[in-house]
Design a protein around this motif. Structure first.
Motif, PDB file in Angstrom:
ATOM      1  N   GLY A   7       0.857  -1.183   0.000  1.00  0.00           N
ATOM      2  CA  GLY A   7       0.000   0.000   0.000  1.00  0.00           C
ATOM      3  C   GLY A   7       0.888   1.225   0.000  1.00  0.00           C
ATOM      4  N   LEU A   8       0.818   2.002  -1.086  1.00  0.00           N
ATOM      5  CA  LEU A   8       1.648   3.213  -1.182  1.00  0.00           C
ATOM      6  C   LEU A   8       0.768   4.455  -1.102  1.00  0.00           C
ATOM      7  CD1 LEU A   8       4.170   2.036  -3.916  1.00  0.00           C
ATOM      8  CD2 LEU A   8       4.639   2.443  -1.486  1.00  0.00           C
ATOM      9  N   TYR A  10      -1.098   7.267   1.861  1.00  0.00           N
ATOM     10  CA  TYR A  10      -0.530   8.267   2.773  1.00  0.00           C
ATOM     11  C   TYR A  10       0.385   7.615   3.807  1.00  0.00           C
ATOM     12  CZ  TYR A  10      -3.448  11.521   0.431  1.00  0.00           C
ATOM     13  OH  TYR A  10      -3.992  12.288  -0.558  1.00  0.00           O
ATOM     14  N   VAL A  29       4.839  -1.889  -2.559  1.00  0.00           N
ATOM     15  CA  VAL A  29       3.958  -2.648  -3.447  1.00  0.00           C
ATOM     16  C   VAL A  29       2.592  -1.975  -3.473  1.00  0.00           C
ATOM     17  CG1 VAL A  29       2.992  -4.935  -3.935  1.00  0.00           C
ATOM     18  CG2 VAL A  29       5.087  -4.734  -2.573  1.00  0.00           C
ATOM     19  N   LYS A  35       0.626   4.867  -8.905  1.00  0.00           N
ATOM     20  CA  LYS A  35       1.444   5.110  -7.707  1.00  0.00           C
ATOM     21  C   LYS A  35       2.811   4.432  -7.843  1.00  0.00           C
ATOM     22  CE  LYS A  35      -2.414   5.887  -4.594  1.00  0.00           C
ATOM     23  NZ  LYS A  35      -3.035   5.678  -3.321  1.00  0.00           N
ATOM     24  N   VAL A  84      -2.560  -1.032   3.831  1.00  0.00           N
ATOM     25  CA  VAL A  84      -3.690  -0.842   2.913  1.00  0.00           C
ATOM     26  C   VAL A  84      -4.844  -0.159   3.660  1.00  0.00           C
ATOM     27  CG1 VAL A  84      -3.034  -2.820   1.485  1.00  0.00           C
ATOM     28  CG2 VAL A  84      -4.666  -3.142   3.357  1.00  0.00           C
ATOM     29  N   GLU A 157      -0.210   3.266  13.223  1.00  0.00           N
ATOM     30  CA  GLU A 157       0.465   4.478  12.744  1.00  0.00           C
ATOM     31  C   GLU A 157      -0.200   5.686  13.373  1.00  0.00           C
ATOM     32  OE1 GLU A 157       2.391   6.976  11.611  1.00  0.00           O
ATOM     33  OE2 GLU A 157       3.068   5.376  10.269  1.00  0.00           O
ATOM     34  N   LEU A 159       0.779   8.964  12.491  1.00  0.00           N
ATOM     35  CA  LEU A 159       1.111  10.184  11.751  1.00  0.00           C
ATOM     36  C   LEU A 159      -0.129  11.019  11.452  1.00  0.00           C
ATOM     37  CD1 LEU A 159       0.180   9.926   8.540  1.00  0.00           C
ATOM     38  CD2 LEU A 159       2.161   8.456   8.433  1.00  0.00           C
ATOM     39  N   LYS A 210      -5.125   2.574  18.971  1.00  0.00           N
ATOM     40  CA  LYS A 210      -5.342   3.489  17.839  1.00  0.00           C
ATOM     41  C   LYS A 210      -6.752   4.089  17.885  1.00  0.00           C
ATOM     42  CE  LYS A 210      -4.721   5.559  13.990  1.00  0.00           C
ATOM     43  NZ  LYS A 210      -3.914   6.751  13.919  1.00  0.00           N
ATOM     44  N   CYS A 268      -9.596   9.012   8.417  1.00  0.00           N
ATOM     45  CA  CYS A 268      -9.431   8.247   9.662  1.00  0.00           C
ATOM     46  C   CYS A 268     -10.493   8.534  10.719  1.00  0.00           C
ATOM     47  CB  CYS A 268      -8.053   8.525  10.258  1.00  0.00           C
ATOM     48  SG  CYS A 268      -6.747   7.858   9.244  1.00  0.00           S
TER      49      CYS A 268
END
Ligand code: NAD
Length: 439
Positions: A7-8, A10, A29, A35, A84, A157, A159, A210, A268
């Motif tokens: 998953g490329l 954010y 990948v 992308k 992803v 994550e 971020l 999270k 999110c």
């Protein structure tokens, strides 16, 4: 370490690029060929502060490359990071389709690979998803036991889009949900040298942490915005109130997300709140506070529409369209929702957002704009001046310096509706032709 990142988007492209710049050998990948090509050309597939330079540098040195070939990436790596998307289903529940699919692909490749490999899930997922849904998939394909033959960890994550590269290198915390110590050690090795406290916890605890973060962020924003609206109605400067409120460090309040401003959105907070509330309902747990955060946010958005209505003007300019300043991400953007509410009421709208236009030009968000927002795509203006010349009233939801320096003062030009408490809001609020959503 040799790392593959699935998953490329954010999270994935920032993780891949930053890990490569820390000295790891990284292969990204993605199923999206645009992308993959952008990364291999040394360009970022998202618009974010500093990400372009980091990707250009690590692709130039060969530390990062991208591919669509899962098998090749797995053969070449010891650790996989799964980044992803986990969007909302229409009923608010968490969509795990992409997670399941990528886990099957990784499992099939691992069955051929042999040797220990650790699969680290960075995507946000409800407690239980990893152990009850994803681990059985991996075990089925590999024919072994997770925690013994395959490493598995959950590493959420934290971020924030807009400052994600900075956040990667200076994380608020690192959370590692480990199935066994060796899996956790593999994650520790990835981030060696980064500051911040590390918490090694059971897998479901990491998943839940999270949700605690995102639910609280939504709650804080809703709280600040409701307080801001009441203060404004009572003639009180809400930012002064919050300055004093936040100065009270004895109660240990972080100022983040507690400044009255515009509604929250993005890929999110809304979907994580929705899936948490959905999960609570399924478990027959009453969560009245959490269930009202999104309605409160929607009411706040409506206040901006009401301010436009109050001006009596019809030609409207909107500065900013992404879900917050500093990113090109349009998913669940409150400014998209605002544009749609205004467009739906027949306002003659023009929109400017430099990050969104740049991303459209590069091709990164072109498909999203053309398939999901064709009605707004036609309203996008190339220049700030085009919007200022068109508009009788301008909504400002961006901190783009090119916009801020062009905004007229003193009622000389369109009425300014400040959605985000502009840096010069204190001066502007004494001027004619200025209205603020968050005074
Ligand atoms: P995104 O939609 O920007 O990126 C996901 C990428 O995965 C897409 O490029 C997609 O093409 C790719 N993909 C889908 N299936 C694939 C497959 N089988 N193989 C390879 N690639 C595949 O999503 P995002 O915003 O980066 O978020 C990813 C996850 O991280 C989500 O669970 C999200 O909740 C979480 N998260 C996001 C943020 C954020 O600020 N965006 C912050 C923290 C956590």
């Amino acid at each position: 370490m040799r790392v593959s990142v699935f998953g490329l988007g954010y999270v994935g492209c920032v993780s891949a690029a930053c890990l490569a710049s820390m000295g790891h050998e990284v292969v990204g990948v993605d199923v999206n060929q645009v992308k993959v090509d952008l990364v291999n050309d040394g360009k970022a597939p998202v618009v974010e502060e500093r990400i372009g330079e980091v990707i250009a540098e690590v692709v130039r040195t060969g530390a990062l490359r991208a591919t669509g070939d899962v098998r090749e990436a797995i053969m070449d790596s010891e650790v996989s990071l799964v980044c992803v998307g986990t969007p909302s289903e229409p009923n608010g529940s968490l969509c795990t389709t992409y997670l399941e699919r990528v886990t099957e692909e990784i499992g099939a490749a691992l069955a051929e690979r042999g040797g220990r490999h650790t699969v680290v899930f960075r995507s946000t997922m409800l407690p239980g998803t990893c152990l009850n849904l994803l681990v059985p998939i991996l075990e089925k394909y590999v024919g072994g036991t997770a925690g013994v033959d395959i490493g598995v960890a959950v590493n959420p994550e934290f971020l924030r889009e807009g400052t994600s590269v900075r956040d990667f290198f200076d994380p608020p915390k690192t959370v590692i949900g480990e199935l066994d110590a060796a899996s956790g050690d593999a994650v520790m090795a990835l981030y060696e040298g980064l500051p911040g406290e590390v918490f090694r916890v059971p897998v479901p605890t990491a998943e839940a942490i999270k949700y605690a973060d995102n639910a609280f962020h939504g709650l804080k924003i809703g709280f600040a915005n409701e307080l801001g609206a009441v203060c404004q109605a009572l003639g009180v400067d809400s930012h002064q109130v919050m300055d004093v409120f936040l100065a009270d460090r004895k109660l240990n309040i972080s100022p983040a997300y507690l400044r009255p401003g515009f509604a929250f959105g993005g890929s999110c907070l809304p979907k994580d709140l929705r899936s948490l509330v959905y999960a609570a309902k399924r478990a027959d747990v009453s969560v009245p506070i959490l269930s009202h955060v999104l309605p409160s946010n929607s009411d706040h958005l409506q206040r901006a529409v009401e301010l436009v209505e109050r001006t009596g003007k019809r030609r409207v300019g909107l500065f900013g369209l992404s879900f917050k300043p500093g990113t090109d991400d349009l998913r669940e953007s409150p400014l998209v929702e605002l544009a749609e509410r205004l467009f739906g009421r027949g306002y003659d709208l023009r929109i400017h957002d430099a990050n969104v236009s740049l991303s459209r030009l590069l091709g990164a968000n072109r498909e999203y704009i053309e398939t999901r927002l064709p009605h707004l795509a036609q309203l996008l203006a190339d220049s700030v001046d085009e919007v200022l010349e068109h508009a009788e009233v301008c909504l400002v939801g961006t901190r783009d310096p090119a916009v801020l320096s062009a905004l007229p003062h003193g009622g000389d030009g369109p009425v300014i509706i400040d959605l985000i408490h502009l840096p010069d809001a204190d001066t502007r609020r004494t001027e004619p032709g200025y209205m603020g959503l968050a005074w």
